[in-house]
Design a protein around this motif. Sequence first.
Motif, PDB file in Angstrom:
ATOM      1  N   PRO A 290     -17.583 -19.396  13.856  1.00 42.50           N
ATOM      2  CA  PRO A 290     -16.773 -19.730  15.038  1.00 42.50           C
ATOM      3  C   PRO A 290     -15.448 -20.365  14.630  1.00 42.50           C
ATOM      4  CG  PRO A 290     -19.038 -20.474  15.315  1.00 42.50           C
ATOM      5  CD  PRO A 290     -18.908 -20.046  13.888  1.00 42.50           C
ATOM      6  N   GLY A 291     -14.383 -19.912  15.248  1.00 47.36           N
ATOM      7  CA  GLY A 291     -13.076 -20.473  14.976  1.00 47.36           C
ATOM      8  C   GLY A 291     -12.304 -19.807  13.860  1.00 47.36           C
ATOM      9  N   LEU A 292     -12.908 -18.859  13.168  1.00 44.83           N
ATOM     10  CA  LEU A 292     -12.200 -18.128  12.116  1.00 44.83           C
ATOM     11  C   LEU A 292     -11.198 -17.133  12.702  1.00 44.83           C
ATOM     12  CD1 LEU A 292     -14.752 -16.996   9.357  1.00 44.83           C
ATOM     13  CD2 LEU A 292     -12.737 -18.430   9.007  1.00 44.83           C
ATOM     14  N   VAL A 293     -10.202 -16.818  11.932  1.00 50.40           N
ATOM     15  CA  VAL A 293      -9.427 -15.598  12.142  1.00 50.40           C
ATOM     16  C   VAL A 293      -9.922 -14.612  11.095  1.00 50.40           C
ATOM     17  CG1 VAL A 293      -7.176 -14.494  11.957  1.00 50.40           C
ATOM     18  CG2 VAL A 293      -7.392 -16.687  13.130  1.00 50.40           C
ATOM     19  N   ILE A 294     -10.504 -13.501  11.558  1.00 51.91           N
ATOM     20  CA  ILE A 294     -11.085 -12.496  10.669  1.00 51.91           C
ATOM     21  C   ILE A 294     -10.178 -11.269  10.688  1.00 51.91           C
ATOM     22  CG2 ILE A 294     -13.110 -11.073  10.195  1.00 51.91           C
ATOM     23  CD1 ILE A 294     -14.588 -13.162  12.106  1.00 51.91           C
ATOM     24  N   ALA A 295      -9.754 -10.836   9.529  1.00 55.82           N
ATOM     25  CA  ALA A 295      -8.882  -9.667   9.424  1.00 55.82           C
ATOM     26  C   ALA A 295      -9.559  -8.623   8.559  1.00 55.82           C
ATOM     27  CB  ALA A 295      -7.535 -10.062   8.835  1.00 55.82           C
ATOM     28  N   ARG A 296      -9.693  -7.420   9.086  1.00 54.66           N
ATOM     29  CA  ARG A 296     -10.362  -6.339   8.362  1.00 54.66           C
ATOM     30  C   ARG A 296      -9.387  -5.182   8.144  1.00 54.66           C
ATOM     31  NH1 ARG A 296     -15.810  -5.640  12.049  1.00 54.66           N
ATOM     32  NH2 ARG A 296     -16.823  -7.638  11.551  1.00 54.66           N
ATOM     33  N   ILE A 297      -9.308  -4.731   6.905  1.00 54.06           N
ATOM     34  CA  ILE A 297      -8.503  -3.556   6.586  1.00 54.06           C
ATOM     35  C   ILE A 297      -9.408  -2.514   5.953  1.00 54.06           C
ATOM     36  CG2 ILE A 297      -7.814  -4.601   4.372  1.00 54.06           C
ATOM     37  CD1 ILE A 297      -5.582  -2.269   6.443  1.00 54.06           C
ATOM     38  N   SER A 298      -9.290  -1.268   6.409  1.00 55.04           N
ATOM     39  CA  SER A 298     -10.097  -0.179   5.860  1.00 55.04           C
ATOM     40  C   SER A 298      -9.217   1.049   5.695  1.00 55.04           C
ATOM     41  CB  SER A 298     -11.285   0.138   6.775  1.00 55.04           C
ATOM     42  OG  SER A 298     -10.834   0.585   8.045  1.00 55.04           O
ATOM     43  N   ALA A 299      -9.771   2.093   5.119  1.00 56.12           N
ATOM     44  CA  ALA A 299      -8.992   3.317   4.903  1.00 56.12           C
ATOM     45  C   ALA A 299      -8.931   4.176   6.153  1.00 56.12           C
ATOM     46  CB  ALA A 299      -9.579   4.125   3.747  1.00 56.12           C
ATOM     47  N   TRP A 300     -10.101   4.450   6.742  1.00 51.96           N
ATOM     48  CA  TRP A 300     -10.201   5.433   7.819  1.00 51.96           C
ATOM     49  C   TRP A 300     -10.477   4.814   9.182  1.00 51.96           C
ATOM     50  CZ3 TRP A 300      -8.499   9.555   5.394  1.00 51.96           C
ATOM     51  CH2 TRP A 300      -8.808   9.742   4.042  1.00 51.96           C
ATOM     52  N   GLY A 301     -10.706   3.496   9.242  1.00 56.89           N
ATOM     53  CA  GLY A 301     -11.138   2.866  10.475  1.00 56.89           C
ATOM     54  C   GLY A 301     -12.649   2.709  10.467  1.00 56.89           C
ATOM     55  N   GLY A 304     -15.794   6.870  14.130  1.00 59.60           N
ATOM     56  CA  GLY A 304     -15.741   8.285  13.787  1.00 59.60           C
ATOM     57  C   GLY A 304     -16.632   8.644  12.616  1.00 59.60           C
ATOM     58  N   PRO A 305     -16.679   9.931  12.257  1.00 56.40           N
ATOM     59  CA  PRO A 305     -17.579  10.384  11.184  1.00 56.40           C
ATOM     60  C   PRO A 305     -17.222   9.830   9.810  1.00 56.40           C
ATOM     61  CG  PRO A 305     -16.094  12.154  11.862  1.00 56.40           C
ATOM     62  CD  PRO A 305     -15.933  11.057  12.862  1.00 56.40           C
ATOM     63  N   TRP A 306     -15.997   9.382   9.623  1.00 55.39           N
ATOM     64  CA  TRP A 306     -15.592   8.820   8.338  1.00 55.39           C
ATOM     65  C   TRP A 306     -15.545   7.296   8.381  1.00 55.39           C
ATOM     66  CZ3 TRP A 306     -11.173  12.076   5.684  1.00 55.39           C
ATOM     67  CH2 TRP A 306     -11.620  13.387   5.492  1.00 55.39           C
ATOM     68  N   GLY A 307     -16.139   6.702   9.402  1.00 58.20           N
ATOM     69  CA  GLY A 307     -16.023   5.266   9.617  1.00 58.20           C
ATOM     70  C   GLY A 307     -16.564   4.404   8.502  1.00 58.20           C
ATOM     71  N   GLU A 308     -17.508   4.890   7.719  1.00 60.99           N
ATOM     72  CA  GLU A 308     -18.068   4.083   6.636  1.00 60.99           C
ATOM     73  C   GLU A 308     -17.632   4.585   5.260  1.00 60.99           C
ATOM     74  OE1 GLU A 308     -22.260   3.664   7.053  1.00 60.99           O
ATOM     75  OE2 GLU A 308     -22.115   2.515   8.910  1.00 60.99           O
ATOM     76  N   ARG A 309     -16.628   5.456   5.222  1.00 64.53           N
ATOM     77  CA  ARG A 309     -16.174   5.987   3.946  1.00 64.53           C
ATOM     78  C   ARG A 309     -15.184   5.053   3.255  1.00 64.53           C
ATOM     79  NH1 ARG A 309     -15.169  12.515   3.725  1.00 64.53           N
ATOM     80  NH2 ARG A 309     -17.298  13.130   4.202  1.00 64.53           N
ATOM     81  N   ARG A 310     -15.258   5.068   1.935  1.00 68.20           N
ATOM     82  CA  ARG A 310     -14.235   4.404   1.141  1.00 68.20           C
ATOM     83  C   ARG A 310     -12.968   5.260   1.162  1.00 68.20           C
ATOM     84  NH1 ARG A 310     -19.057   4.276  -1.589  1.00 68.20           N
ATOM     85  NH2 ARG A 310     -19.848   2.208  -2.178  1.00 68.20           N
ATOM     86  N   GLY A 311     -11.869   4.636   0.777  1.00 66.48           N
ATOM     87  CA  GLY A 311     -10.639   5.408   0.699  1.00 66.48           C
ATOM     88  C   GLY A 311      -9.501   4.585   0.146  1.00 66.48           C
ATOM     89  N   PHE A 312      -8.464   5.277  -0.289  1.00 66.58           N
ATOM     90  CA  PHE A 312      -7.275   4.645  -0.821  1.00 66.58           C
ATOM     91  C   PHE A 312      -6.054   5.362  -0.253  1.00 66.58           C
ATOM     92  CE2 PHE A 312     -10.583   3.759  -3.925  1.00 66.58           C
ATOM     93  CZ  PHE A 312     -10.376   2.406  -4.208  1.00 66.58           C
ATOM     94  N   ALA A 373      -5.268   4.921   7.811  1.00 65.94           N
ATOM     95  CA  ALA A 373      -5.076   6.152   8.584  1.00 65.94           C
ATOM     96  C   ALA A 373      -4.305   5.877   9.869  1.00 65.94           C
ATOM     97  CB  ALA A 373      -6.423   6.797   8.901  1.00 65.94           C
ATOM     98  N   GLN A 374      -4.514   4.684  10.472  1.00 67.46           N
ATOM     99  CA  GLN A 374      -3.760   4.329  11.673  1.00 67.46           C
ATOM    100  C   GLN A 374      -2.289   4.112  11.330  1.00 67.46           C
ATOM    101  OE1 GLN A 374      -6.999   4.352  14.455  1.00 67.46           O
ATOM    102  NE2 GLN A 374      -4.805   4.291  14.731  1.00 67.46           N
ATOM    103  N   THR A 375      -2.034   3.450  10.208  1.00 65.35           N
ATOM    104  CA  THR A 375      -0.653   3.251   9.782  1.00 65.35           C
ATOM    105  C   THR A 375       0.011   4.592   9.498  1.00 65.35           C
ATOM    106  OG1 THR A 375      -1.250   1.110   8.830  1.00 65.35           O
ATOM    107  CG2 THR A 375       0.822   2.087   8.093  1.00 65.35           C
ATOM    108  N   GLY A 376      -0.742   5.500   8.872  1.00 71.66           N
ATOM    109  CA  GLY A 376      -0.212   6.837   8.623  1.00 71.66           C
ATOM    110  C   GLY A 376       0.120   7.572   9.908  1.00 71.66           C
TER     111      GLY A 376
END
Length: 435
Positions: A290-301, A304-312, A373-376
């Motif tokens: 509680p009270g944290l600011v949590i920031a998550r960055i991923s490759a594909w989001g 969707g079907p690629w939601g748990e994939r690694r990526g660069f 992918a969102q930035t792209g």
Amino acid sequence: MDNTVRTGTELLWSALGGDPALVDRVAFTGPSGLLPARLPVMDLARATVAVAGLAAVERDGRPGPVRVDDGAVATAFVSERHLRVDGRAPVNFAPLSRFWRASDGWVRTHANYPHHRAALLSALGVREESAKALAAAIAERRAVEVETAAYAAGGLAVALRTPEEWAAHEQGREVAARPLLTRERLDDTAPAGKRRPGPLRVLDLTRVLAGPVATRTLALLGADVLRIDPPGSPELPDQHADTNIGKRTAALDLDRPADRRALDALLDEADVLVTGYRPGALERFALHRPGLVIARISAWGDYGPWGERRGFDSLVQAATGIAADEGSADEPGALPAQALDHGSGYLLAAAVLRSLTEQESEGGTRLVRLALAQTGHWLTHALPRYVPEDHLTETSGPLGLLRHAVSPVRYEGGPTAWSRPPGLQGGDDPVWSEA
């Protein structure tokens, strides 16, 4: 000032929920023509750096201005290339991390980390670690077949897709349907008000490159950033040297009870948690507080079907049509920088700072999510792009149908085209036209 620069900054600052009036504090300077590409990469770079600066001055209550110098921005976006360690140039991509010809197209692999390299070779039945052997194995298979086999084995490879193919892909449709980033309030935790004395405490559980750029930026701004890596899988040495400036680092094995307790103790005192592992990889450790600011960055989001994939970054460029767009009919291309990584990093830092600013007065545990992918998608769809055809026109006349450039001289009430087409050489009488 380039209106595209202003537009990009305004768009990002709006996505971050910032006061539109603050955009006037940004001053853009420096040389032009840097990070040249078909896509507006420099505009992306300027805008992401600008909003990171805006979020910092807003949180500190400073009047500004925020100065964004193109030379500094372009250099920072390729910081890993300029790095020298005792005069030695860095190793940014391993020999097996590149494009390869498949039987029906191209495949981009990422094999910088030893475990990813081993998984890729195993997936394709390659027994020796050589470019020749891997090229032969990929050449026998369809691009999507290589992609599927690599991911199933824990490796990394994606088939090259055109923008149209990505738009039709299920993951591409998911990306297009969502905003650039999401900022959520998860609960009604009381406002933090004035924090305890001392710097902001940021726990950094990220890997190359976007997450470390975000936390490197927070460290610059005075945060106490502590990066945690698993002891058996440290960051690659050159990437560590480039992205961990300003931070402290520690090794913890979260499957060991003592190390897990150490992490829990750190979390209990943290202000910000930044994660950069594939979605779901850290869920079993229950890292929320509680009270944290949590920031998550991923490759594909994380959808969707690629939601748990690694990526660069390089893989996202290949899959989303960027590499095809920047290349030619003969071979794929690439952006002049790992701009999805760097841009996402500065944008994520800005989102953390904005969330902290809001949290201090409004309370609530905050969650920020962003994907390469969102930035792209934002790069390819939101920013104005130079298309020569937009500045060409056709005129019929004695020489036939001409395609030619429109005049760049424009002003309110002025002409938009010439009054006559070119005629035949020498075909006019040597007299002045009558009024």
